[in-house]
Design an enzyme around this catalytic site. Structure first.
Site, short mmCIF file in Angstrom:
data_model
loop_
_atom_site.label_atom_id
_atom_site.label_comp_id
_atom_site.label_asym_id
_atom_site.label_seq_id
_atom_site.Cartn_x
_atom_site.Cartn_y
_atom_site.Cartn_z
N CYS A 76 -14.24 -38.94 10.35
CA CYS A 76 -13.60 -38.84 11.42
C CYS A 76 -13.60 -40.55 12.00
CB CYS A 76 -14.32 -37.74 12.57
SG CYS A 76 -12.97 -37.78 14.27
N HIS A 136 -13.08 -32.22 9.54
CA HIS A 136 -14.06 -32.13 10.21
C HIS A 136 -14.67 -30.97 8.40
CE1 HIS A 136 -15.73 -34.66 13.63
NE2 HIS A 136 -14.22 -34.28 14.05
N GLU A 151 -17.09 -29.75 7.96
CA GLU A 151 -18.16 -29.54 7.84
C GLU A 151 -18.63 -28.30 8.92
OE1 GLU A 151 -18.43 -32.55 11.26
OE2 GLU A 151 -17.32 -32.39 9.07
N GLY A 155 -44.00 -16.53 16.45
CA GLY A 155 -42.11 -16.04 15.77
C GLY A 155 -42.50 -16.81 14.27
N ASP A 185 -41.49 -19.66 12.58
CA ASP A 185 -41.81 -21.09 12.33
C ASP A 185 -43.25 -20.93 12.48
OD1 ASP A 185 -39.08 -21.83 12.92
OD2 ASP A 185 -39.25 -22.77 15.10
N THR A 222 -45.64 -19.27 11.97
CA THR A 222 -46.43 -18.22 11.24
C THR A 222 -45.97 -19.12 9.60
OG1 THR A 222 -45.66 -16.49 12.37
CG2 THR A 222 -45.57 -16.21 9.88
#
Length: 508
Positions: A79, A166, A168, A222, A224, A226
């Site tokens: 783009c 795009h 993605e 949570g 993350d 952990t």
């Protein structure tokens, strides 16, 4: 060392999606703002230029030293990146005469490398205000669409390609295939970014960085924190000390349940009930950023005190992930601060601990995959994200113990209902917001004037973008009735149908 792709961020809302798509192809990618480029590019094997909200003719539009990249690296402009490459070489870029936003279809494909396996008619996604009207004389057009003549081009005799759409985003049907073609056929990159390789590399890095030092980690319950804890435990064993703080802003009975769920995992976990301390500090404060900073400050103070009880601790570990880093970035470039995160950045001078963040270059979905490789229970790694400041930013306005209890009860009803209806794992994140709004209601023969709560449930992959979850009406009806009937102080329930962007997932 993994093969790396550099993604130069010009401010596109889709930049993080590019990085994620590349990583899904087992190639490591890293996002860097255009105005903070690494001095040494030699560690990268390819470069991708992102889109941007700017026009190439805008005086403030992003600029980079292309002479250090062109012909030296495989280069893909997307783009704005495509328009910028053409503009620098004398191409004609003009505001689009017709609307170029949304679905389009590829035509007149002439390149067999970038478009290998992609047929004419393949759907793509356009999102630009300018268009390339004329390519520089030595550029070669390789694809068009119904309304865009120069939808894709290449520069002969160098590995430089560019597209005005795009790849993605989800709506570009063969977008992932196009990125794979660029990485394999043009950049010849080795695909070595796998979950097993990630875990081995992170553990090796932690061993090298930490040695025999002691580390204190703040667990949240949570995925993350952990996953970060398990990685650290594998790296340094008993030198890891985990602390779980009750800040008074957790879900109903969560302090006890989180401590229970860590039993049998081989982690040293110490629970600290500091709820009164946090709630007292928040008294009289209603501004969202001020609340976040107070909660962050108190976390630092609690950890400082607890760390001093453990002899010779030198590091504070945090479960910071890549989206936290991106959203908390403060720069003059495209990355703007959306909200502060108490777990991102440095520590105050009085706290003599260094910070280690094992997950800071991973997206949320990558953390969960990594958790599975490490053998962590599904109930832990697929637990909904929960904001660091907890219910402190879901009680809009001043936080009081009474408001927190009301919100905890309403939230408990909502989350339990999601599990009962088999909807919990179909949404990314869910919660209830207690609004500073009261309204008239009728219960029995009595008039009420009580509070309003908003239900929030979104679908997402990594939290960078999100859509509101299309929950069944009968489900919403059941939850609304249960909250109003069972939680004293609430007489109205609404459902938030805003997407991110333009809204954020949290309300504060």
């Amino acid at each position: 060392m993994h093969t790396s792709v550099l993604i130069i961020d010009f401010g596109s809302q889709y930049t993080q999606l590019i990085a994620r798509k590349v990583r899904e192809l087992n190639v490591y990618s890293e996002i860097v703002p255009f105005n903070k480029l690494p001095q040494d590019l030699s560690t990268f094997k390819a470069i991708i230029l992102s889109g941007s909200p700017y026009s190439v003719y805008n005086q403030k539009s992003p600029r980079i030293p292309l002479e250090s990249m062109r012909g030296k690296f495989p280069l893909l402009g997307i783009c704005y990146g495509a328009q910028y490459l053409a503009h620098i070489e004398g191409g004609k870029i003009e505001p689009s005469q017709i609307r170029e936003y949304g679905r389009a279809h590829l035509q007149q494909i002439t390149d067999s490398l970038l478009f290998d396996g992609i047929e004419e008619g393949s759907q793509i996604w356009m999102s630009h205000g300018d268009t390339i009207m004329e390519l520089p004389a030595h550029f070669e057009r390789i694809a068009s669409t119904e309304s865009v003549e120069n939808a894709a081009y290449k520069i002969p005799n160098e590995p430089t390609y560019a597209i005005q759409f795009h790849p993605e985003v989800y709506h570009s049907t063969d977008g992932k295939k196009l990125l794979e073609n660029f990485l394999t056929h043009i950049a010849h990159i080795n695909k070595d970014w796998t979950p097993i390789a990630q875990s081995e590399e992170i553990i090796t890095d932690l061993k090298s960085k930490l040695g025999n030092d002691k580390v204190v980690l703040g667990l949240s319950g949570g995925s993350d924190s952990t996953v970060a804890a398990v990685l650290l435990q594998k790296a340094i064993g008993p030198n890891l000390h985990c602390i779980f703080v009750n800040n008074g802003l957790l879900r109903l009975h969560e302090f006890e349940s989180v401590l229970t769920q860590y039993e049998g995992m081989g982690l040293q976990v110490h629970g600290v009930d500091a709820s009164a301390r946090f709630l007292n500090a928040l008294r009289g404060v209603d501004e969202p950023e001020a609340k976040r900073k107070i909660i962050g400050r108190e976390f630092i103070n609690v950890f400082d005190e607890e760390a001093h009880k453990i002899q010779d601790v030198k590091w504070l570990a945090q479960g910071t992930i890549y989206s936290d880093v991106i959203e908390s970035a403060v720069s003059d470039g495209p990355a703007q601060t959306i909200k502060s995160h108490h777990n991102v950045g440095g520590l105050p001078d009085f706290m003599k601990l260094k910070v280690v963040e094992p997950l800071k270059m991973l997206f949320k979905d990558e953390v969960r995959v990594l958790g599975g490789v490490l053998g962590i229970k599904e109930t832990l790694i697929h637990k909904h994200p929960f904001p660091g400041p907890g219910l402190g930013i879901r009680v809009l306005g001043e936080v009081t113990p009474e408001k927190v209890l009301i919100l905890q009860k309403a939230d408990d009803i909502f989350i339990k209902a999601l599990r009962k209806w088999d909807l919990y794992h179909k949404v990314w994140q869910a919660g209830v917001m207690l609004l500073p709004v009261k309204s008239v209601g009728v219960m029995g023969d009595e008039r009420t004037y009580e509070s309003t709560v908003a239900l929030r449930a979104v679908t997402s992959t990594d939290g960078m973008t999100a859509d509101w979850a299309d929950l069944p009406y009968p489900f919403l009806q059941e939850v609304s009735n249960a909250i109003i009937n069972q939680v004293k102080g609430i007489n109205r329930v609404v459902y938030d149908i805003s997407s991110k962007p333009p809204a954020t997932i949290e309300w504060e």
